[in-house]
Design an enzyme around this catalytic site. Sequence first.
Site, PDB file in Angstrom:
ATOM      1  N   ASN A 198       9.999 -16.186  24.922  1.00  0.00           N
ATOM      2  CA  ASN A 198       9.311 -17.509  25.365  1.00  0.00           C
ATOM      3  C   ASN A 198       7.944 -16.735  25.979  1.00  0.00           C
ATOM      4  OD1 ASN A 198       9.532 -16.213  28.180  1.00  0.00           O
ATOM      5  ND2 ASN A 198      10.795 -17.752  28.566  1.00  0.00           N
ATOM      6  N   ASP A 223      17.711 -20.595  24.750  1.00  0.00           N
ATOM      7  CA  ASP A 223      19.048 -20.423  24.150  1.00  0.00           C
ATOM      8  C   ASP A 223      19.509 -21.425  23.023  1.00  0.00           C
ATOM      9  OD1 ASP A 223      19.403 -18.292  25.811  1.00  0.00           O
ATOM     10  OD2 ASP A 223      20.533 -19.445  27.248  1.00  0.00           O
TER      11      ASP A 223
HETATM   12  P1  ADP Z   1      13.123 -20.679  27.442  1.00  0.00           P
HETATM   13  O1  ADP Z   1      14.071 -21.782  27.734  1.00  0.00           O
HETATM   14  O2  ADP Z   1      13.591 -19.452  27.065  1.00  0.00           O
HETATM   15  O3  ADP Z   1      11.822 -20.453  28.730  1.00  0.00           O
HETATM   16  P2  ADP Z   1      11.059 -22.317  26.420  1.00  0.00           P
HETATM   17  O4  ADP Z   1      10.860 -22.981  27.709  1.00  0.00           O
HETATM   18  O5  ADP Z   1       9.915 -21.879  25.484  1.00  0.00           O
HETATM   19  O6  ADP Z   1      12.032 -21.249  26.411  1.00  0.00           O
HETATM   20  O7  ADP Z   1      11.563 -23.407  25.521  1.00  0.00           O
HETATM   21  C1  ADP Z   1      12.230 -23.245  24.325  1.00  0.00           C
HETATM   22  C2  ADP Z   1      12.176 -24.393  23.388  1.00  0.00           C
HETATM   23  O8  ADP Z   1      12.508 -25.585  24.047  1.00  0.00           O
HETATM   24  C3  ADP Z   1      10.815 -24.666  22.914  1.00  0.00           C
HETATM   25  O9  ADP Z   1      10.110 -24.086  21.979  1.00  0.00           O
HETATM   26  C4  ADP Z   1      10.746 -26.173  22.776  1.00  0.00           C
HETATM   27  O10 ADP Z   1      11.185 -26.413  21.310  1.00  0.00           O
HETATM   28  C5  ADP Z   1      12.056 -26.586  23.382  1.00  0.00           C
HETATM   29  N1  ADP Z   1      11.344 -27.206  24.791  1.00  0.00           N
HETATM   30  C6  ADP Z   1      11.270 -26.637  26.197  1.00  0.00           C
HETATM   31  N2  ADP Z   1      10.656 -27.382  26.937  1.00  0.00           N
HETATM   32  C7  ADP Z   1      10.263 -28.578  26.417  1.00  0.00           C
HETATM   33  C8  ADP Z   1       9.803 -29.778  26.894  1.00  0.00           C
HETATM   34  N3  ADP Z   1       9.299 -30.103  28.125  1.00  0.00           N
HETATM   35  N4  ADP Z   1       9.643 -30.717  25.854  1.00  0.00           N
HETATM   36  C9  ADP Z   1      10.220 -30.624  24.680  1.00  0.00           C
HETATM   37  N5  ADP Z   1      10.745 -29.503  24.375  1.00  0.00           N
HETATM   38  C10 ADP Z   1      10.876 -28.351  25.062  1.00  0.00           C
END
Ligand code: ADP
Length: 293
Positions: free
Chosen positions: A184, A252
């Site tokens: 991420n 995940d």
């Molecule tokens: P992690 O959960 O490992 O921190 P991320 O925050 O980058 O990873 O989120 C993983 C994926 O989840 C993103 O690439 C996106 O597809 C989706 N996602 C996360 N937050 C949002 C949000 N606020 N709105 C829409 N999709 C989201």
Amino acid sequence: MNKKITVIGSLNYDVILKIPRLPFKGETLTANGATFSAGGKGANQAVQAAKLKTPTYMVGCVGTDASADFLVNTAKEYGVNVDYIRKVPGSSGMGVINAVEDGSVYACIVRGANFEVTKEDVDNAMPILKESGVCILQNEIPVEIIAYAIDKAKEAGCTVVLNAAPAIELPEECLSKVDILVVNEVEAEFYCHEKIDSVEKAKTEIKKMAEKYNNNVIFTLGKDGAVAYENGTIEFIPAMKVDAIETTGAGDTFCGCVLHYICEHGMEGLEEENLKEMLTFANAAASVITTRK
Ligand code: ADP
């Protein structure tokens, strides 16, 4: 392509406390409520892959405490094969998450049984690794086991995915031996030593990282979506616009979908159009996950 997935990683008992604010030193604060659930990056990703109906094996350890059977049974109920989860004396892995009303989160992880995973556990899993198209690892088991498992999974002929989360120092060869690295934004900043504050910056840094380690890389960018570098091609796909209420585990879900997609199509099939399709699919599932508790 073999249509099985092996996940070598963590199982955690998650306790999520809903609190109005952080307690002061010496204060006993009453929480607004608590939820208990099965978690751990390894188990979460295995459950997501199994929900997509790909035969999925979990390799890992739980303890002998009250949560051990709950963790194994929950994974099993979702269709994950749990034959390679070993019980070791002591406590299971645990996550304690303080979720403050203003949306901020303060979390601690107890390593517990996750740090008892041995090379022998990996060796015992060789028969299923040989039947698997894809193997994924995360950074919630000891680094020497991650390194060993990468070698064994490659030896077994798997496409190896490393979700380098949480961000920790890893031997460079771990990063260069895997076929796909998924991180991420926060983890990407750790490994790139650069702030990732825009999609354009993510595209620049993902290229540098993929070229440095000579592999394929995916950066998930929260609400912005995800960017991938595969064999010289960079693709960015935005996330779905949703009313997110809880983003825990979104990464995940994203990883579980990537595993499923690669199992179905193989790395060879991951050219431009398929890469777009994979990111669209993983983004969609991960976005939907954020709309639910
Ligand atoms: P992690 O959960 O490992 O921190 P991320 O925050 O980058 O990873 O989120 C993983 C994926 O989840 C993103 O690439 C996106 O597809 C989706 N996602 C996360 N937050 C949002 C949000 N606020 N709105 C829409 N999709 C989201």
